[in-house]
Design a protein around this motif. Sequence first.
Motif, PDB file in Angstrom:
ATOM      1  N   ARG A 104       0.833  -1.199   0.000  1.00 33.91           N
ATOM      2  CA  ARG A 104       0.000   0.000   0.000  1.00 33.91           C
ATOM      3  C   ARG A 104       0.864   1.244   0.000  1.00 33.91           C
ATOM      4  O   ARG A 104       1.988   1.257   0.497  1.00 33.91           O
ATOM      5  CB  ARG A 104      -0.921   0.022   1.225  1.00 33.91           C
ATOM      6  N   GLU A 105       0.298   2.295  -0.555  1.00 36.22           N
ATOM      7  CA  GLU A 105       0.908   3.623  -0.532  1.00 36.22           C
ATOM      8  C   GLU A 105      -0.131   4.586   0.044  1.00 36.22           C
ATOM      9  O   GLU A 105      -1.246   4.183   0.386  1.00 36.22           O
ATOM     10  CB  GLU A 105       1.312   4.053  -1.945  1.00 36.22           C
ATOM     11  N   ASP A 106       0.217   5.880   0.117  1.00 36.69           N
ATOM     12  CA  ASP A 106      -0.728   6.867   0.637  1.00 36.69           C
ATOM     13  C   ASP A 106      -2.007   6.900  -0.187  1.00 36.69           C
ATOM     14  O   ASP A 106      -3.093   7.140   0.335  1.00 36.69           O
ATOM     15  CB  ASP A 106      -0.090   8.256   0.643  1.00 36.69           C
ATOM     16  N   ARG A 107      -1.877   6.623  -1.467  1.00 35.94           N
ATOM     17  CA  ARG A 107      -3.049   6.686  -2.353  1.00 35.94           C
ATOM     18  C   ARG A 107      -3.867   5.396  -2.338  1.00 35.94           C
ATOM     19  O   ARG A 107      -4.932   5.335  -2.944  1.00 35.94           O
ATOM     20  CB  ARG A 107      -2.604   6.993  -3.787  1.00 35.94           C
ATOM     21  N   GLU A 154      -9.215   2.776  10.047  1.00 38.41           N
ATOM     22  CA  GLU A 154      -8.293   2.569   8.925  1.00 38.41           C
ATOM     23  C   GLU A 154      -8.741   1.392   8.062  1.00 38.41           C
ATOM     24  O   GLU A 154      -8.653   1.431   6.829  1.00 38.41           O
ATOM     25  CB  GLU A 154      -6.880   2.331   9.456  1.00 38.41           C
ATOM     26  N   GLU A 175      -9.223   0.886   4.104  1.00 39.19           N
ATOM     27  CA  GLU A 175      -8.502  -0.171   3.386  1.00 39.19           C
ATOM     28  C   GLU A 175      -9.453  -1.025   2.544  1.00 39.19           C
ATOM     29  O   GLU A 175      -9.101  -1.426   1.432  1.00 39.19           O
ATOM     30  CB  GLU A 175      -7.755  -1.056   4.389  1.00 39.19           C
ATOM     31  N   ASP A 191     -10.161   0.904  -0.511  1.00 41.26           N
ATOM     32  CA  ASP A 191      -8.967   0.949  -1.358  1.00 41.26           C
ATOM     33  C   ASP A 191      -8.756  -0.379  -2.090  1.00 41.26           C
ATOM     34  O   ASP A 191      -8.362  -0.397  -3.266  1.00 41.26           O
ATOM     35  CB  ASP A 191      -7.720   1.272  -0.522  1.00 41.26           C
TER      36      ASP A 191
END
Length: 613
Positions: free
Chosen positions: A445-448, A501, A505, A508
């Motif tokens: 994962r990244e910030d985006r 979070e 997720e 995402d």
Amino acid sequence: MNSHLDRQAKSHGISLKRPSPDNVDVPITDETKQKILAVLAAGDLPQRLVKRRQSMDIPQAYLPDFLDRRRVWGISLQLYELRSERNWGIGDFEDLIEMIKVTQSLGADFVGLNPLHAPFMADPDRCSPYEPSNRQMLNPLYIAVDKVPGFRSSPELAKRLQELRRTDLVDYVGVAETKMWALRDIWQARQAFGRSADSSLSFNAFIKNGGEVLRRHALFETLSPFMRKHGYGAGWKTWPVVFQQADSAEVHSFADAHADIIRFHMWLQWLAHSQLTLAADVAKTAGLRIGLYLDLAVGEAVDGSATWSEPNAYISGATVGSPPDPFAIDGQDWHLAALHPAAIASGTNAPYLRMVGAAMRYAGAIRIDHVAALRRLFLVPLESSPDSGAYVEYPQDELLRILAESSAEFSCLVIGEDLGMLPEGLQDDLAKARVLSYRILSYEREDRGFKPADSYPRLSLACISTHDHQTLAGWWRGADIEARAEHKIVPPDISEEHVAERKRERKDLKDALDEAGTNPPARLPPNSASDEKLKDLIVSAHRFIAKTPSVLAAVRLADMTGQKRPTNIPGTSGDYPNWKPKLSVPLNELAALPLVKEIAGAMQDERGPKSDT
């Protein structure tokens, strides 16, 4: 700070800083430096072994040619978790052969297994495969006793085996007692009727090849139950001092008096070796292009066979752990013994060479747990807290050379578990060495959001979850967050942050699956969704990892069978039955499960059928 002490520490590979939970480097204390120097016996440490060459000439590990044009997949599992109508309450090497056949029928190319290292047979409930007694030896509990020549059943035994099979958790004590009784019976019968296992040419050759390492392990396994019977522990640190040294006069006298039992324990290792070799041959005959994929633990128990047998090869005054981080603010002490940086790669028969060879001889791939240990280990002095530890440098060049040469000898590719805090440049060095990276979906994962499928490196293994994680369905429902809260691994305020979070997720992940074109469900399933409601999402996520450029993709059997109980909850011990849950589905029904077939179909769709070479 003491400048002389700093120079001495640096010259012996001790880092002067460690990370904090805020990811800021903090200096280690002079007291820590002195303790680490003492446990390393710094004056005897050859400098060439701790100085890493800044060289581009990195030896390359074996990589099969077909991976230049193909990406393959396999199934990962815990061998002990397999259920069958014939096993003895624990998955065994005969179950492994049947699992190989299931894997072949589903179009996969490898079977990934938990470490098969030798445990404490005199204390079977010490069952973590990642805290073994000896990494060079095999676990006799995996012997399929009914396949050993000379085995005879009885109504009483059959009844006991039914009881062991019916449990939802592996009864390690009951399994060990039953198997050891039956194996001793076979051994004694062969001795009595003049058909001694001693007469086997292959057994004698095995003993000769095993040498003193095998003999001392068998001696330890003979001493260990003897000591328990007399009120001591299975591990040698609780034994009388005269028995804590393998070469003492008292130990020699004990060995002379128990020669037959020592030979029996060597026979157990030979049986395990013979049955695992057969399984590896079956995988090859079945056309699995990788075959067996074996895991290599990062260390051994401080009081086990390995440290007793070869004390000079191990650091005795410190254990392996990890520095403080956001998920373990006080750091961790894994209570594992570390090979000494001066000994690990020393000599023509170095400990590391023997250890990797012990796994590679059966495998088409090995996974090195905590691959950062090739360059450094975080050592915690005994009687100290983890935040009083320090990183110590290891001879990366020599270890990579051993890996490269051994992998070429055994035609075995190497995977490195490169998660967590890694030293700068290590992943680049591993890529140059053709050591595959280990990529878990939830970590990518990244910030985006989640990284796209095409961003995964080619030289890697992609997977959705491992033994330390919930299944994907469990992750979606937040079962891991609930477990950490229930077992008080994290405080309530942090759990609330994790719940919030996880909501992000989930969205995402759905977005990443949409972007990859893996046909996830049209709507975001709720966190309380049933297995049936999550099926399309689970298949879609497996299609995602199949689409990655990663040359290997591993599908966890627990994900395919929808297991509710996790294999292991890191941070727990007696309050959760780690390493004991069995699969809810018997081996002979696996291939017919709808989710198993759908996931296998998705993997084949994206990676091609086995017949396409």
